[in-house]
Design an enzyme around this catalytic site. Sequence first.
Site, mmCIF file in Angstrom:
data_model
loop_
_atom_site.group_PDB
_atom_site.id
_atom_site.type_symbol
_atom_site.label_atom_id
_atom_site.label_comp_id
_atom_site.label_asym_id
_atom_site.label_seq_id
_atom_site.Cartn_x
_atom_site.Cartn_y
_atom_site.Cartn_z
ATOM 1 N N HIS A 1 -11.210 -11.630 5.305
ATOM 2 C CA HIS A 1 -10.301 -12.163 6.626
ATOM 3 C C HIS A 1 -10.362 -11.155 7.763
ATOM 4 O O HIS A 1 -10.756 -9.926 7.506
ATOM 5 C CB HIS A 1 -8.983 -12.041 6.112
ATOM 6 C CG HIS A 1 -8.349 -13.050 5.222
ATOM 7 N ND1 HIS A 1 -7.171 -13.319 4.806
ATOM 8 C CD2 HIS A 1 -9.114 -14.131 4.476
ATOM 9 C CE1 HIS A 1 -7.276 -14.328 4.138
ATOM 10 N NE2 HIS A 1 -8.182 -14.956 3.955
ATOM 11 N N TYR B 1 2.839 -12.454 7.700
ATOM 12 C CA TYR B 1 3.909 -11.621 7.399
ATOM 13 C C TYR B 1 5.221 -11.957 8.429
ATOM 14 O O TYR B 1 4.924 -12.267 9.680
ATOM 15 C CB TYR B 1 3.716 -10.186 7.804
ATOM 16 C CG TYR B 1 2.616 -9.622 6.885
ATOM 17 C CD1 TYR B 1 1.258 -9.705 6.920
ATOM 18 C CD2 TYR B 1 3.234 -8.733 5.822
ATOM 19 C CE1 TYR B 1 0.457 -9.044 6.138
ATOM 20 C CE2 TYR B 1 2.165 -8.006 4.953
ATOM 21 C CZ TYR B 1 0.645 -8.371 5.116
ATOM 22 O OH TYR B 1 -0.030 -7.723 4.321
ATOM 23 N N PRO C 1 4.639 -2.518 -1.028
ATOM 24 C CA PRO C 1 3.602 -3.426 -0.755
ATOM 25 C C PRO C 1 3.331 -4.053 0.628
ATOM 26 O O PRO C 1 2.308 -4.520 0.839
ATOM 27 C CB PRO C 1 3.806 -4.605 -1.844
ATOM 28 C CG PRO C 1 5.205 -4.808 -1.955
ATOM 29 C CD PRO C 1 5.790 -3.276 -1.777
ATOM 30 N N LYS D 1 -1.387 -1.340 0.539
ATOM 31 C CA LYS D 1 -2.015 -0.022 0.556
ATOM 32 C C LYS D 1 -2.141 0.443 -0.958
ATOM 33 O O LYS D 1 -3.200 1.211 -1.293
ATOM 34 C CB LYS D 1 -1.461 0.947 1.212
ATOM 35 C CG LYS D 1 -1.662 0.682 2.737
ATOM 36 C CD LYS D 1 -3.192 0.797 3.052
ATOM 37 C CE LYS D 1 -3.550 0.301 4.449
ATOM 38 N NZ LYS D 1 -4.638 -0.308 4.737
ATOM 39 N N TYR E 1 -4.246 -0.991 8.961
ATOM 40 C CA TYR E 1 -4.355 -2.320 8.038
ATOM 41 C C TYR E 1 -5.787 -2.371 7.489
ATOM 42 O O TYR E 1 -5.817 -2.378 6.277
ATOM 43 C CB TYR E 1 -3.861 -3.502 8.561
ATOM 44 C CG TYR E 1 -3.534 -4.752 7.666
ATOM 45 C CD1 TYR E 1 -2.168 -4.949 7.360
ATOM 46 C CD2 TYR E 1 -4.572 -5.514 7.136
ATOM 47 C CE1 TYR E 1 -1.913 -5.842 6.481
ATOM 48 C CE2 TYR E 1 -4.452 -6.534 6.196
ATOM 49 C CZ TYR E 1 -3.011 -6.667 5.818
ATOM 50 O OH TYR E 1 -2.715 -7.491 4.998
HETATM 51 C C1 PHB Z 1 -0.522 -10.418 -2.422
HETATM 52 O O1 PHB Z 1 -1.473 -10.949 -1.997
HETATM 53 O O2 PHB Z 1 0.038 -9.914 -3.370
HETATM 54 C C2 PHB Z 1 -0.064 -9.161 -1.118
HETATM 55 C C3 PHB Z 1 -0.798 -9.360 0.087
HETATM 56 C C4 PHB Z 1 -0.604 -8.583 1.212
HETATM 57 C C5 PHB Z 1 0.374 -7.409 0.925
HETATM 58 C C6 PHB Z 1 1.050 -7.520 -0.277
HETATM 59 C C7 PHB Z 1 0.951 -8.465 -1.246
HETATM 60 O O3 PHB Z 1 0.888 -6.732 2.004
#
Ligand code: PHB
Length: 392
Positions: free
Chosen positions: A72, A201, A293, A297, A385
């Site tokens: 990505h 997000y 999460p 990280k 990120y």
């Molecule tokens: C996930 O796909 O579980 C996931 C992806 C990004 C995040 C947290 C969890 O920031």
Amino acid sequence: MRVQVAIIGAGPAGLLLGQLLYRAGIDSIILERRSGEYVLGRIRAGVLEQAAVDLLDEGGVGKRLHEEGLVHGGIELCFDGVRHRIALADLTGGKHVTVYGQTEVTRDLMDARAAEGGRTIYEAEDVSIHDFDSDRPKVRYRRNGTVHEIDCDFIAGCDGFHGVCRETIPRSAVKEYERVFPFGWLGILADVPPVSDELIYVNHPRGFALCSMRSRTRSRYYLQVPLEEKVESWSDERFWVELKRRVDAEAARTVITGPSIEKSIAPLRSFVAEPMRFGRLLLAGDAAHIVPPTGAKGLNLAASDVRYLSRALIDHYRSGSMKEIDAYSGKCLRRVWKAVRFSWWMTSLMHRFPDTGDFGQKIQETELYYLTGSTAASTSLAENYVGLPFED
Ligand code: PHB
Ligand code: APR
């Protein structure tokens, strides 16, 4: 029995360390409290920084990751009902992230260790660590009623947040920093195609949401929920209805729903224990730190510690010097704290907090408009990120 390095915990940190040491000709044993199937049954995050991918390649376990992982070059931030793309790759001189589940990373590492004949003792009970303030540390465990003792040069504490290693260090020698967030994430996994090619997000007055994925046919979605919420009160139907209320209109229209194959609630916490070394005990991964999460990280930090730790141990066995072992905790913690700060910031920016009201929502939206409208601010998000640089 005698080994050079006794590793406690067969999560990603312990397995990756074992793999890198094996490749350098350093002998290790891994002691894991649970069964292999149990370890593989845990669903965790799935976004890898390039540095984590490079380390898995270095361990010779990157083949499936390169075949199946999704590369990505951006993420989307959705707020005020509209999605805005953060072009991670364009803003960072071409750095990408790879979407590949932690479960798959763990499976690849387990398979490699088994194929190479590395020793892992699953269902090791009552693991205890001793004399790590001396040159002759010991580890004891019980299996099928028999107590075993292992002499080693170093103990790697890769046993996660609830492990035994950090707890065995004298209280007066550790300082702990902690922030527990007043909400959790309800996550579901479903065999449906993801709603978008990239992660979304979402900041919404009803609470945060995240649209993520494991593959082109498997999606992972999350909703912010109150801490006391019970997973049983969330039918699949209720989950999808709530998700559609939080995402933008196009995502709500196009999201493909289906039965969940996993559903769970996780609390959000920031935690750091300092230092990460006590004598010949070296902590790595969740044993030393936890991040919420939101910035993806957790696994990346575990890999980052293992990168420093494997290099320090390899240097020690080549040169006899303790210099890199001495530098381990400081190097790790400088990078850890940057990721702790970023994860805390992203969590604070994207979630509803019980005590900040409409004012808090307005401030968040204003920051999000600034972030997506300013190249300087977007670059700051992007470089964190994709992963900040290492010291060596
Ligand atoms: C996930 O796909 O579980 C996931 C992806 C990004 C995040 C947290 C969890 O920031
Ligand atoms: N004895 C032996 N093994 C233990 C003990 C013990 N007393 N206590 C815990 N363990 C094992 C756990 O069963 C687990 O398999 O240690 C392992 C620790 O693994 P993780 O919790 O996955 O931690 P880590 O390897 O540091 O990986 C960090 O996992 O939790 C996520 O978000 C986190 O992605 C990050 C990654």
